[in-house]
Design a protein around this motif. Structure first.
Motif, PDB file in Angstrom:
ATOM      1  N   THR A  12     -10.753  -6.308  30.891  1.00  0.00           N
ATOM      2  CA  THR A  12     -10.911  -5.673  32.199  1.00  0.00           C
ATOM      3  C   THR A  12      -9.706  -6.002  33.055  1.00  0.00           C
ATOM      4  O   THR A  12      -9.007  -7.006  32.848  1.00  0.00           O
ATOM      5  N   GLN A  13      -9.461  -5.148  34.052  1.00  0.00           N
ATOM      6  CA  GLN A  13      -8.341  -5.360  34.961  1.00  0.00           C
ATOM      7  C   GLN A  13      -8.808  -5.104  36.388  1.00  0.00           C
ATOM      8  O   GLN A  13      -9.540  -4.150  36.643  1.00  0.00           O
ATOM      9  N   ARG A  14      -8.387  -5.970  37.301  1.00  0.00           N
ATOM     10  CA  ARG A  14      -8.720  -5.819  38.714  1.00  0.00           C
ATOM     11  C   ARG A  14      -7.635  -4.999  39.401  1.00  0.00           C
ATOM     12  O   ARG A  14      -6.457  -5.365  39.393  1.00  0.00           O
ATOM     13  N   LYS A  54       0.440  -3.166  32.147  1.00  0.00           N
ATOM     14  CA  LYS A  54      -0.802  -3.504  31.456  1.00  0.00           C
ATOM     15  C   LYS A  54      -0.989  -2.635  30.221  1.00  0.00           C
ATOM     16  O   LYS A  54      -1.589  -3.072  29.223  1.00  0.00           O
ATOM     17  N   ALA A  55      -0.486  -1.407  30.272  1.00  0.00           N
ATOM     18  CA  ALA A  55      -0.576  -0.539  29.097  1.00  0.00           C
ATOM     19  C   ALA A  55       0.226  -1.134  27.934  1.00  0.00           C
ATOM     20  O   ALA A  55      -0.201  -1.080  26.774  1.00  0.00           O
ATOM     21  N   ASN A  56       1.388  -1.711  28.242  1.00  0.00           N
ATOM     22  CA  ASN A  56       2.172  -2.359  27.191  1.00  0.00           C
ATOM     23  C   ASN A  56       1.428  -3.568  26.617  1.00  0.00           C
ATOM     24  O   ASN A  56       1.436  -3.796  25.392  1.00  0.00           O
ATOM     25  N   GLN A  72      -0.627  10.056  28.623  1.00  0.00           N
ATOM     26  CA  GLN A  72       0.395   9.041  28.914  1.00  0.00           C
ATOM     27  C   GLN A  72       0.000   7.673  28.366  1.00  0.00           C
ATOM     28  O   GLN A  72       0.863   6.919  27.894  1.00  0.00           O
ATOM     29  N   LEU A  73      -1.293   7.344  28.413  1.00  0.00           N
ATOM     30  CA  LEU A  73      -1.726   6.066  27.858  1.00  0.00           C
ATOM     31  C   LEU A  73      -1.558   6.070  26.338  1.00  0.00           C
ATOM     32  O   LEU A  73      -1.145   5.059  25.749  1.00  0.00           O
TER      33      LEU A  73
END
Length: 469
Positions: free
Chosen positions: A88-90, A104-106, A133-134
């Motif tokens: 998860t990411q805030r 974060k995608a990397n 894109q992701l």
């Protein structure tokens, strides 16, 4: 009202056979379950195998975010996936380009590479650009929560109406997400052959592959809507027949996997499919039941709700959800063993508001109390003062639920006292079947009947019978 105590456990029940058949057709790794009409127009095949889950936490607490990802894990496993990792990411809001941001995608790409995953599932509905894109960054297939739920529905739909509803929802979702060959095959140049994008053989009129796909999808959606309109008409006829007879209707609604089908089986001995999986029931099951004082009513088991239920599904299942919207009473089943049932209650009531059923009387039933935490139950009792606590598995609390149902159901309005001639004993039988017989005494000239019955039957009785003064 019948309970499972009256069922012969030695004989296979219809739900058991359906469950056995479903398990015999589990997903084979490496194969997909798309509908044929979808795979012909969509190049991104939906194969869910080894997956990593990712969620963006924009509000609430970390516990809320963890619970949401746990639910996504249940959805993925129901679809046949093997979950390898969850993160998860805030963020204040999802990144408009890649949902989680380029950096974060990397990092997510590194997790995918280290775990050997071939699919990433995002806990939200992503725009077509975000999906592409992701994928470009992490180099594996990306699907969102909506596509996952649609895939589960496609696996579980069994009736013609259910399959048509799911296909319509899938096509509504896919239409803005089509991937074609773009302008490279366009024959719509028009004008001079030497113009930009023109050339020999490229002068219009013509269509791109993408435009052909869109046209085919729109044509198919129009056909599906006509089919569903026919199903809705048949459903309305049955519903009008019940209204004419003034048979009260109870709709069992609630979060997916709250135990609605188990409760229906416990109350009526219906023998419908019961599976510990999300969205096990898609096709509504309607069964007749009777209160302890003899009043008939119908119980309908409906599709389970979920947080952020895709709007495509709400629209496609509109005719099915009308069973809830037209009910006299909603039996709102809550999973008492869930760590946050209050959030589930809120999600269900949001869907009820979407289908304009928020004003229907509601009886909240906490199920699975045999595996519930007492602290959670105490919180629910505070939030919902009039709850009934049951366990559909063990039968605990079912008598109290039957009594609460009997009290909450609307009573038939027409109470009559008449003497029915012996040659019209069929009307006495109908009074037992359709109403509530309060008193019956046989005399030398007929049967003195005092009963609460539907208005139609009351009129017939008054026409052929003599009033008892």
């Amino acid at each position: 009202m019948r309970s499972n105590d009256t069922i012969d456990d030695t004989q296979p029940q219809p739900g058991d056979l359906e469950l056995e058949e479903r398990h015999a057709l589990r997903r084979v790794v490496g194969l997909s379950t798309e509908l044929e009409d979808v795979i012909e127009v969509e190049n991104r095949s939906l194969r869910i195998e080894q997956v990593v889950l990712v969620g963006v936490w924009t509000s609430g607490t970390q516990l809320d975010a963890d619970n949401s990802l746990h639910e996504l894990r249940q959805l993925a496993e129901t679809a046949g996936a093997v979950v390898l990792e969850g993160v998860t990411q805030r963020r204040g809001r999802p990144d408009p380009a890649t949902y989680i941001g380029r950096g974060k995608a990397n990092e997510l790409g590194e997790i995918v590479a280290s775990t050997g995953a071939d699919t990433v599932i995002c806990d939200g509905e992503l725009a077509p650009g975000q999906l592409r894109q992701l994928e470009d960054v992490i180099k594996v297939k990306v699907i969102d929560r909506t596509a996952l739920i649609l895939d589960i529905f496609a696996q579980h739909a069994s009736s013609r109406e259910g399959k048509a509803q799911v296909e319509l929802a899938q096509l509504s979702y896919l239409l803005p997400r089509l991937r074609g060959w773009g302008d490279s095959l366009s024959r719509q140049a028009g004008g001079r052959a030497g113009g930009a994008g023109g050339g020999v053989g490229l002068r219009g009129p013509g269509e791109t592959k993408l435009e052909v796909d869109r046209r085919r999808i729109n044509t198919r959606m129009a056909k599906l809507r006509r089919q569903l309109a026919q199903f809705a008409t048949a459903r309305d006829v049955k519903r009008d027949r019940r209204r004419t007879r003034k048979v009260p209707s109870v709709a069992i609604a609630g979060y997916t996997n709250a135990g609605k089908s188990s409760l229906l089986n416990r109350l009526t001995g219906a023998g419908v499919l019961v599976e510990n999986a999300l969205f096990a029931t898609l096709d509504p099951k309607i069964r007749q039941a009777r209160t302890p004082d003899g009043r008939h009513f119908t119980l309908s088991d409906t599709v389970g709700f979920v947080r952020h239920l895709p709007h495509q599904l709400v629209e496609a299942f509109r005719s099915t959800l009308d069973e809830v919207a037209d009910a006299d009473l909603i039996l709102h089943v809550v999973d008492g063993s869930h760590p946050d049932p209050a959030q589930q209650i809120s999600a269900v009531r949001e869907v009820l508001a979407d289908i304009e059923a928020q004003d229907i009387p509601e009886l909240v039933v906490i199920n699975k109390t045999d595996t519930s935490d007492e602290t959670v139950l105490t919180g629910l009792r505070t939030q919902e003062p009039s709850v009934v606590e049951v366990s559909a598995r063990t039968g605990a609390g079912i008598p109290q639920l039957v009594e609460a149902l009997s009290t909450a159901l609307p009573r038939l309005d027409s109470e009559i006292t008449v003497e029915v001639p012996y040659h019209r004993g069929d009307l006495v039988s109908r009074a037992y079947e359709e109403g509530e017989v309060l008193e019956l005494e046989y005399t030398g000239t007929g049967a003195n009947l005092r009963a609460r019955v539907p208005e139609v039957l009351a009129t017939e009785l008054q026409e052929v019978a003599q009033p008892v003064g």
